[in-house]
Scaffold this motif. Structure first.
Motif, PDB file in Angstrom:
ATOM      1  N   GLY A  11       0.823  -1.218   0.000  1.00  0.00           N
ATOM      2  CA  GLY A  11       0.000   0.000   0.000  1.00  0.00           C
ATOM      3  C   GLY A  11       0.839   1.241   0.000  1.00  0.00           C
ATOM      4  O   GLY A  11       0.581   2.171  -0.760  1.00  0.00           O
ATOM      5  N   CYS A  12       1.882   1.253   0.810  1.00  0.00           N
ATOM      6  CA  CYS A  12       2.702   2.446   0.907  1.00  0.00           C
ATOM      7  C   CYS A  12       3.608   2.614  -0.290  1.00  0.00           C
ATOM      8  O   CYS A  12       3.906   3.735  -0.666  1.00  0.00           O
ATOM      9  CB  CYS A  12       3.503   2.435   2.206  1.00  0.00           C
ATOM     10  SG  CYS A  12       2.459   2.911   3.564  1.00  0.00           S
ATOM     11  N   SER A  13       4.033   1.503  -0.935  1.00  0.00           N
ATOM     12  CA  SER A  13       4.857   1.685  -2.129  1.00  0.00           C
ATOM     13  C   SER A  13       4.005   2.241  -3.270  1.00  0.00           C
ATOM     14  O   SER A  13       4.491   3.007  -4.082  1.00  0.00           O
ATOM     15  CB  SER A  13       5.578   0.412  -2.550  1.00  0.00           C
ATOM     16  OG  SER A  13       4.867  -0.728  -2.175  1.00  0.00           O
ATOM     17  N   ALA A  23       1.936  10.873   3.132  1.00  0.00           N
ATOM     18  CA  ALA A  23       0.549  11.299   3.379  1.00  0.00           C
ATOM     19  C   ALA A  23      -0.300  10.216   4.031  1.00  0.00           C
ATOM     20  O   ALA A  23      -1.392   9.927   3.580  1.00  0.00           O
ATOM     21  CB  ALA A  23      -0.076  11.780   2.080  1.00  0.00           C
ATOM     22  N   HIS A  24       0.229   9.608   5.079  1.00  0.00           N
ATOM     23  CA  HIS A  24      -0.607   8.703   5.861  1.00  0.00           C
ATOM     24  C   HIS A  24      -1.408   9.569   6.824  1.00  0.00           C
ATOM     25  O   HIS A  24      -0.889  10.532   7.369  1.00  0.00           O
ATOM     26  CB  HIS A  24       0.191   7.744   6.728  1.00  0.00           C
ATOM     27  CG  HIS A  24       1.470   7.237   6.141  1.00  0.00           C
ATOM     28  ND1 HIS A  24       2.578   8.003   5.966  1.00  0.00           N
ATOM     29  CD2 HIS A  24       1.788   6.013   5.710  1.00  0.00           C
ATOM     30  CE1 HIS A  24       3.530   7.269   5.452  1.00  0.00           C
ATOM     31  NE2 HIS A  24       3.090   6.060   5.272  1.00  0.00           N
ATOM     32  N   PHE A  25      -2.634   9.188   7.050  1.00  0.00           N
ATOM     33  CA  PHE A  25      -3.447   9.894   8.027  1.00  0.00           C
ATOM     34  C   PHE A  25      -4.147   8.866   8.913  1.00  0.00           C
ATOM     35  O   PHE A  25      -4.811   7.966   8.400  1.00  0.00           O
ATOM     36  CB  PHE A  25      -4.550  10.727   7.346  1.00  0.00           C
ATOM     37  CG  PHE A  25      -4.113  12.075   6.860  1.00  0.00           C
ATOM     38  CD1 PHE A  25      -3.229  12.186   5.804  1.00  0.00           C
ATOM     39  CD2 PHE A  25      -4.622  13.227   7.445  1.00  0.00           C
ATOM     40  CE1 PHE A  25      -2.840  13.440   5.327  1.00  0.00           C
ATOM     41  CE2 PHE A  25      -4.244  14.484   6.983  1.00  0.00           C
ATOM     42  CZ  PHE A  25      -3.353  14.595   5.922  1.00  0.00           C
ATOM     43  N   TRP A  50      -4.937   5.542   6.702  1.00  0.00           N
ATOM     44  CA  TRP A  50      -5.281   5.595   5.285  1.00  0.00           C
ATOM     45  C   TRP A  50      -4.518   6.697   4.568  1.00  0.00           C
ATOM     46  O   TRP A  50      -3.985   7.598   5.225  1.00  0.00           O
ATOM     47  CB  TRP A  50      -6.778   5.933   5.215  1.00  0.00           C
ATOM     48  CG  TRP A  50      -7.602   5.138   4.262  1.00  0.00           C
ATOM     49  CD1 TRP A  50      -8.279   5.630   3.175  1.00  0.00           C
ATOM     50  CD2 TRP A  50      -7.942   3.747   4.324  1.00  0.00           C
ATOM     51  NE1 TRP A  50      -8.980   4.618   2.561  1.00  0.00           N
ATOM     52  CE2 TRP A  50      -8.792   3.446   3.242  1.00  0.00           C
ATOM     53  CE3 TRP A  50      -7.570   2.695   5.194  1.00  0.00           C
ATOM     54  CZ2 TRP A  50      -9.280   2.165   3.005  1.00  0.00           C
ATOM     55  CZ3 TRP A  50      -8.068   1.426   4.956  1.00  0.00           C
ATOM     56  CH2 TRP A  50      -8.910   1.175   3.870  1.00  0.00           C
ATOM     57  N   HIS A  51      -4.497   6.631   3.247  1.00  0.00           N
ATOM     58  CA  HIS A  51      -4.115   7.780   2.426  1.00  0.00           C
ATOM     59  C   HIS A  51      -5.444   8.331   1.906  1.00  0.00           C
ATOM     60  O   HIS A  51      -5.962   7.828   0.906  1.00  0.00           O
ATOM     61  CB  HIS A  51      -3.221   7.354   1.260  1.00  0.00           C
ATOM     62  CG  HIS A  51      -1.882   6.818   1.672  1.00  0.00           C
ATOM     63  ND1 HIS A  51      -0.744   7.078   0.961  1.00  0.00           N
ATOM     64  CD2 HIS A  51      -1.496   6.059   2.723  1.00  0.00           C
ATOM     65  CE1 HIS A  51       0.286   6.482   1.547  1.00  0.00           C
ATOM     66  NE2 HIS A  51      -0.145   5.854   2.619  1.00  0.00           N
ATOM     67  N   PRO A  52      -6.013   9.317   2.598  1.00  0.00           N
ATOM     68  CA  PRO A  52      -7.429   9.642   2.381  1.00  0.00           C
ATOM     69  C   PRO A  52      -7.761  10.139   0.969  1.00  0.00           C
ATOM     70  O   PRO A  52      -8.796   9.776   0.432  1.00  0.00           O
ATOM     71  CB  PRO A  52      -7.717  10.743   3.402  1.00  0.00           C
ATOM     72  CG  PRO A  52      -6.543  10.815   4.295  1.00  0.00           C
ATOM     73  CD  PRO A  52      -5.399  10.123   3.657  1.00  0.00           C
ATOM     74  N   GLY A  57      -5.396   2.104   1.235  1.00  0.00           N
ATOM     75  CA  GLY A  57      -5.492   1.639   2.608  1.00  0.00           C
ATOM     76  C   GLY A  57      -4.166   1.198   3.178  1.00  0.00           C
ATOM     77  O   GLY A  57      -3.204   0.951   2.453  1.00  0.00           O
ATOM     78  N   MET A  58      -4.136   1.159   4.496  1.00  0.00           N
ATOM     79  CA  MET A  58      -3.044   0.539   5.237  1.00  0.00           C
ATOM     80  C   MET A  58      -3.707  -0.168   6.409  1.00  0.00           C
ATOM     81  O   MET A  58      -4.828   0.173   6.773  1.00  0.00           O
ATOM     82  CB  MET A  58      -2.058   1.593   5.736  1.00  0.00           C
ATOM     83  CG  MET A  58      -1.250   2.230   4.614  1.00  0.00           C
ATOM     84  SD  MET A  58      -0.056   3.403   5.243  1.00  0.00           S
ATOM     85  CE  MET A  58      -1.125   4.733   5.716  1.00  0.00           C
ATOM     86  N   SER A  59      -3.017  -1.120   6.991  1.00  0.00           N
ATOM     87  CA  SER A  59      -3.596  -1.816   8.134  1.00  0.00           C
ATOM     88  C   SER A  59      -3.166  -1.153   9.430  1.00  0.00           C
ATOM     89  O   SER A  59      -2.033  -0.699   9.550  1.00  0.00           O
ATOM     90  CB  SER A  59      -3.145  -3.278   8.133  1.00  0.00           C
ATOM     91  OG  SER A  59      -3.868  -3.994   7.161  1.00  0.00           O
ATOM     92  N   TRP A 119       5.683   1.379  12.243  1.00  0.00           N
ATOM     93  CA  TRP A 119       6.999   1.406  11.595  1.00  0.00           C
ATOM     94  C   TRP A 119       6.803   1.575  10.089  1.00  0.00           C
ATOM     95  O   TRP A 119       6.148   0.764   9.450  1.00  0.00           O
ATOM     96  CB  TRP A 119       7.772   0.125  11.904  1.00  0.00           C
ATOM     97  CG  TRP A 119       8.995  -0.062  11.052  1.00  0.00           C
ATOM     98  CD1 TRP A 119       9.195  -1.011  10.090  1.00  0.00           C
ATOM     99  CD2 TRP A 119      10.181   0.743  11.065  1.00  0.00           C
ATOM    100  NE1 TRP A 119      10.429  -0.847   9.513  1.00  0.00           N
ATOM    101  CE2 TRP A 119      11.057   0.226  10.092  1.00  0.00           C
ATOM    102  CE3 TRP A 119      10.584   1.865  11.819  1.00  0.00           C
ATOM    103  CZ2 TRP A 119      12.310   0.788   9.837  1.00  0.00           C
ATOM    104  CZ3 TRP A 119      11.833   2.417  11.563  1.00  0.00           C
ATOM    105  CH2 TRP A 119      12.683   1.882  10.592  1.00  0.00           C
ATOM    106  N   GLU A 120       7.345   2.653   9.515  1.00  0.00           N
ATOM    107  CA  GLU A 120       7.222   2.924   8.094  1.00  0.00           C
ATOM    108  C   GLU A 120       8.576   2.691   7.426  1.00  0.00           C
ATOM    109  O   GLU A 120       9.482   3.540   7.540  1.00  0.00           O
ATOM    110  CB  GLU A 120       6.747   4.363   7.872  1.00  0.00           C
ATOM    111  CG  GLU A 120       6.737   4.820   6.425  1.00  0.00           C
ATOM    112  CD  GLU A 120       5.988   3.882   5.494  1.00  0.00           C
ATOM    113  OE1 GLU A 120       6.583   2.873   5.067  1.00  0.00           O
ATOM    114  OE2 GLU A 120       4.823   4.158   5.194  1.00  0.00           O
ATOM    115  N   PRO A 121       8.743   1.523   6.751  1.00  0.00           N
ATOM    116  CA  PRO A 121      10.040   1.210   6.149  1.00  0.00           C
ATOM    117  C   PRO A 121      10.472   2.239   5.097  1.00  0.00           C
ATOM    118  O   PRO A 121      11.652   2.540   4.979  1.00  0.00           O
ATOM    119  CB  PRO A 121       9.828  -0.169   5.518  1.00  0.00           C
ATOM    120  CG  PRO A 121       8.369  -0.418   5.521  1.00  0.00           C
ATOM    121  CD  PRO A 121       7.751   0.467   6.542  1.00  0.00           C
TER     122      PRO A 121
END
Ligand code: CU
Length: 261
Positions: A11-13, A23-25, A50-52, A57-59, A119-121
């Motif tokens: 999701g983040c990639s 832009a995680h919220f 989430w990235h609104p 999505g993220m968990s 943790w955000e790699p």
């Protein structure tokens, strides 16, 4: 658990490709921001990481704290959280939480969440977004400007409900109870239907800064939920696999605007 973690990285990639790695919220979205006497007293709350604007999505893990401050009473609601899987705009499923709360008394209800450090790699950093949303009960407009006392917190200077689209919204960014001059604030629209066209990546997240008194100002151009995330670095680091990394502490506030019809 493991699958969720993989999904989170994917999701983040995706977010990175779109150019908005940060832009995680953390989100708390209530089913209603103003509950009238004549309406159901039940408020459903949706907790997402989430990235609104992009609908990516993220968990999220079960939060460290979840509660409500109303009429001077701070109530722990952690045991009312229920885990569920939320579909993002791409149709992928992510771990989210929901809760149901019954309003008992009139006045403003400040719902807040303190997530577990994430943790955000991609950023080699931990992220903790202390997040609030305010629900008005039965027309008594009292309590919205109270401080919950979170490590970092946006304290609204504009009443955070009953807002028209295009209204200016102001808040003060605080860390450890003190205003933070020139704090960076990211702003995103919760594009839950996916109908916002983005002419360039820079439109995903609006970036503003607080003034010398820690006060930020933003005018919201359309109806819906808007998130403000004031980002600062904690003075303490956290360890990941034996190494110390910085901790991004975010003060997040969600407000809803309504079009004038
Ligand atoms: Cu992300």
């Amino acid at each position: 658990m493991k699958l969720n973690k993989i999904a989170t990285v994917v999701g983040c990639s995706l977010g990175m490709v779109a150019g908005s790695v940060s832009a995680h919220f953390q989100m708390i979205i209530p089913s209603d921001d103003m509950v009238a006497q004549s309406e159901s007293r039940n408020v459903d709350l949706d907790l997402l990481f989430w990235h609104p604007m992009e609908g990516i999505g993220m968990s999220m893990d079960k939060p460290a704290r979840f509660g409500v401050l109303a009429s001077g009473n701070d109530q722990d609601l952690l045991s009312s959280l229920k885990a569920y899987q939320k579909k993002d705009l791409q149709g992928a499923e992510f771990a989210a939480y929901s809760a149901s709360y019954t309003l008992k008394r009139p006045g403003d209800h400040i719902f807040y969440v303190e997530p577990k450090p994430y943790w955000e790699p991609a950023e080699e950093a931990f992220i903790v977004h202390y997040t609030k949303v305010i629900v008005n009960a039965f027309g008594l407009e009292e309590g919205w400007d109270e401080e919950v006392g979170l490590k970092t917190e946006i304290v609204p200077l504009t009443r955070p409900y009953g807002l028209w689209s295009n209204n200016v919204f102001q808040g003060v960014v605080k860390v450890n109870g003190q205003p933070v001059p020139y704090s960076e604030v990211e702003v995103e629209f919760y594009n839950d239907k996916g109908d916002v066209k983005l002419p360039a990546d820079a439109f995903i997240t609006q970036v503003i800064k607080a003034d010398a008194n820690g006060v930020f100002t933003y005018a919201m151009p359309r109806e819906g939920w808007w998130g403000f995330a004031a980002l600062n670095e904690d003075d303490k680091k956290m360890s990941h696999e034996g190494k110390d990394y910085p901790v991004e502490i975010g003060a997040v506030l969600w407000v809803r605007t309504h079009d004038m019809k």
